[in-house]
Design a protein around this motif. Structure first.
Motif: not given
Length: 743
Positions: A106, A143, A145, A151, A153
């Motif tokens: 992240n 994206t 968490n 992650m 996509f």
């Protein structure tokens, strides 16, 4: 704090952040935080990404360390039959989501994307991500968490914008898979450790039998293939096999790959070349080179049967979340696992608690015995820490396992430890120096070989020429000396031989005197008594020569003395002749009057040119060779070389402040003993000369008595003593009171 100073807690937080920023176990994001990718759509990234901390430039884009099959995510090509049925149709619809697992995911800045690296068509190889992403293929937004452990996509397939799908036939026909890159908003990209491979997906071997002519009509790229590539495809089509992924692999994306079974084998859907690679885990499609270890995820079940154990980093338990999640499989019968997560050969390396892996030829650094406990899993060692204790080192030690955080491994020369680990079964600690228990002893801080040296307490020599330096004057240290060591061989010449000669001489003299007392039926004459007395004295004064290199002179005198006593006792003229001859030979040997002659000399040594040594001509010259002056002792060293002993070790003497530099020898080679030898030898020579004269006179008188005088009979009373009686308490030497020298 308002005054601009940081609190203790603030400094600790800064320190932890700095350590995290310098970790080399993953990808460094632009904001300085650490990102580590452990799984990418079921595939394990290349280990170089997890070990080099690469940055956003081509130079830091690390080189591959694992086979392509291990790190390559294979997706079905657009040429695949029934593409819309694979992955529940998500692949053809362009909605298939790829999941990436790891740590600190992240920390990616806004606008981060996943893209494909460029391809060098001239050399048929993928370009580093540092060269930038290929704009001909779509970029996918990522994206993560909130925990940073996952992650996602969307895989750009199907109707990707501008026909830039990742499963295009163009990528299928390329000779090498492309790198999957992570790109920030500024356009800088770094490799995620995985590649993308596009292949025609098969379910059975029959699916691999494709018509290239028909494909060329639908996909013109097939018609542009080189002959070598076309032959490879034909082999896969004619005699091919289909490699399939395990059920449930990669979120239900079941893929098959056509291979040529003559040169390839399957590891799930990943084709491998068995000559260079091995299949570690078909379910996870983990592949490794034959000379490398298979990867694992902290679980022995991930490892193949040939390497059944998984090795992970366990050194820093407090920071377990920072340890690499990917370990290495190994076989405990051939390799060992270090707590740093490294598998090593125990025949050439060792795992140290402080600095991790290092050569077996160098001891592990330590400060306490606990540091010598092995960092190897399931292995305990009976080691101890050896360090200097007298005097204590000036350096303040800083020896902890966290000195090499976070990797746990560092050069042994850089460790701030004052001790080293030793194996107490065959080593001993000598004030910080490691010695061998079997054949060395400890002398202060020196390992002294018992075969060649011994320990002596002596004054250590000062700096040469500094006689005014009073520091440690007269202070004695235990030091090792090879010069003053008394070995068994030296002890034979110094003690055993002289004592043996002394004892045998005394026994021989005693036996001969008893024989002389019992052999004669009448009293001894004056000449006979003088021969016995002087011979006994000569033997006594010959005894000191046994304790010198001149012992042969003493042996000759003892032999001549015993012969003379026997001649006086038996009263046989022939034996008197033998005694005179032996005494003459001994006299010549003692003084060597012809030492200038090459043939008539009695020298006991020769010069290097083969001539008689003038310093060995007689007992007095030979004694002078032992100690004539300082230069003879310093340069010739005859006595000390003969014994290989009695030389003072210069390393045990302080000749600037305490010890006389001209006193170089002691014991049998010392000047006092040499002077005493001169005194004994002078008396010995006089006695030998006197004995020769007495024996010669006795011989002449005995021949005269036998030639001119008649035989007389003597009648003794029954009370008269026998043997050597006649003088009562004088022990039988009654001849001193007779008028006849031979009666």
């Amino acid at each position: 704090m308002s005054d601009g100073k940081r609190s203790v807690g603030g400094w600790c937080a800064v320190l932890v952040m700095a350590l995290l920023a310098t970790m080399s176990e993953g990808i460094t994001a632009p904001n300085g935080a650490l990102m580590e990718v452990t799984r990418f759509a079921g595939k394990t990234p290349d280990t170089c990404v997890g070990g080099n901390g690469v940055g956003f430039n081509a130079a830091n884009d690390c080189s591959e360390t694992t086979p392509d099959a291990h790190r390559t995510l294979i997706i079905p090509s657009e040429t695949t039959t029934g593409l819309n049925t694979i992955g529940n149709g998500q692949l053809s619809a362009g909605t298939y989501v790829v999941t990436v697992q790891g740590q600190n995911l992240n920390n990616a800045p806004a606008g981060s994307e996943v893209c494909l690296g460029q391809y060098d068509s001239n050399n048929n190889r993928a370009q580093p991500c540092g060269n930038g992403c290929d704009p001909n293929f779509a970029f996918a937004a990522v994206t993560a968490n909130p925990a940073g452990t996952q992650m996602t996509f969307t895989l750009p397939t199907g109707a990707a914008p501008g026909n830039r799908a990742w499963n295009t036939v163009v990528l299928e026909l390329e000779a090498a898979p492309r790198r999957i890159c992570w790109r920030d908003a500024a356009g800088d990209a770094v490799w995620l450790g995985v590649n993308l491979g596009v292949a025609f997906s098969c379910s059975t071997a029959q699916d691999c039998n494709r018509d290239l002519v028909a494909l060329s009509a639908q996909y013109p790229q097939y018609g542009l293939l080189q002959e070598a590539d076309r032959i490879q495809i034909q082999y896969r089509n004619g005699t091919g096999s289909c490699c399939r992924t395990a059920v449930g692999f990669n979120n239900g994306l079941e893929v098959g790959t056509c291979i040529n079974p003559r040169i390839q084998t399957c590891c799930g859907a990943a084709p491998i070349f068995p000559g260079t690679s091995k299949c570690c885990n078909p379910a996870n499609e983990w592949v490794a080179y034959h000379e490398s270890f298979c990867p694992c995820m902290n679980n022995d079940a991930d490892c193949p049967a040939a390497e059944p154990s998984c090795c992970n980093a366990t050194k820093y338990i407090d920071f377990a979340q920072l340890n690499p999640a990917v370990g290495s499989c190994y076989n405990q019968s051939r390799h060992s696992c270090c707590d740093t997560g490294h598998v090593y050969d125990p025949g050439s390396f060792q795992c140290c608690s402080i600095n991790g892996l290092q050569s077996l030829n160098v001891p592990c650094p330590c400060e306490i015995d606990l540091h010598c406990a092995s960092g190897t899993h399931n292995k305990t060692l009976d080691f101890a820490c050896c360090k200097q204790t007298a005097p204590l080192p000036y350096e303040e030690p800083s020896c902890t396992t966290y000195a090499n955080f976070p990797s746990g491994t560092g050069a042994y020369q850089a460790q701030r430890c004052t001790g080293v680990c030793i194996d107490t079964t065959y080593q001993i600690c000598c004030n910080g120096v490691v010695c061998r228990r079997e054949y060395e002893k400890c002398c202060n801080s020196t390992c002294c070989n018992r075969f060649l040296g011994t320990c002596h307490e002596a004054i250590r020599p000062n700096a040469v020429g500094n006689q005014y330096n009073w520091v440690e004057f007269g202070v004695k240290y235990e030091q090792c000396s090879h010069i003053e060591q008394l070995s068994a061989l030296k002890a034979f010449w110094v003690f055993v031989l002289p004592v043996a000669l002394l004892i045998m001489t005394l026994i021989g003299l005693a036996l001969m005197l008893v024989f002389a007392n019992k052999a004669a039926a009448r009293s001894y004459s004056f000449i006979e008594a003088a021969m016995i007395g002087v011979a006994a004295l000569a033997i006594v004064f010959a005894l000191p020569t046994f304790f010198s290199p001149l012992y042969k002179y003493g042996v000759l005198v003892v032999f001549a003395g015993l012969i003379t006593i026997a001649a006086a006792a038996v009263r046989v003229p022939a034996f008197n002749v033998i005694a005179v001859v032996v005494l003459l030979f001994v006299l010549l040997h003692l003084i060597d009057p012809f030492h200038g002659n090459n043939f008539l000399n009695f020298a006991s040594l020769r010069t290097p040119f083969g001539e008689p040594d003038p310093e060995a001509a007689g007992i007095f010259h030979a004694t002078g060779k032992l100690f004539r002056n300082d230069s003879s002792v310093r340069d010739v060293m005859y006595c000390t070389q003969w014994y290989d002993y009695f030389r003072l070790d210069p390393q045990l003497r302080d000749t600037d402040r305490y010890d006389n530099p001209y006193v170089r020898t002691y014991g049998y080679c010392g000047r006092p003993w040499i002077i005493a030898l001169y005194v004994f030898e002078a008396i010995l020579f006089i006695l030998a000369l006197l004995l020769f004269v007495i024996a010669l006179i006795g011989l002449l008188l005995r021949f005269r008595s036998q030639r001119f005088e008649p035989v007389e009979l003597e009648v003794r009373g029954t009370d008269a003593p026998m043997g050597m009686g006649g003088m009562g308490g004088f022990g039988g030497f009654g001849g001193f009171g007779d008028d006849d020298l031979l009666d």
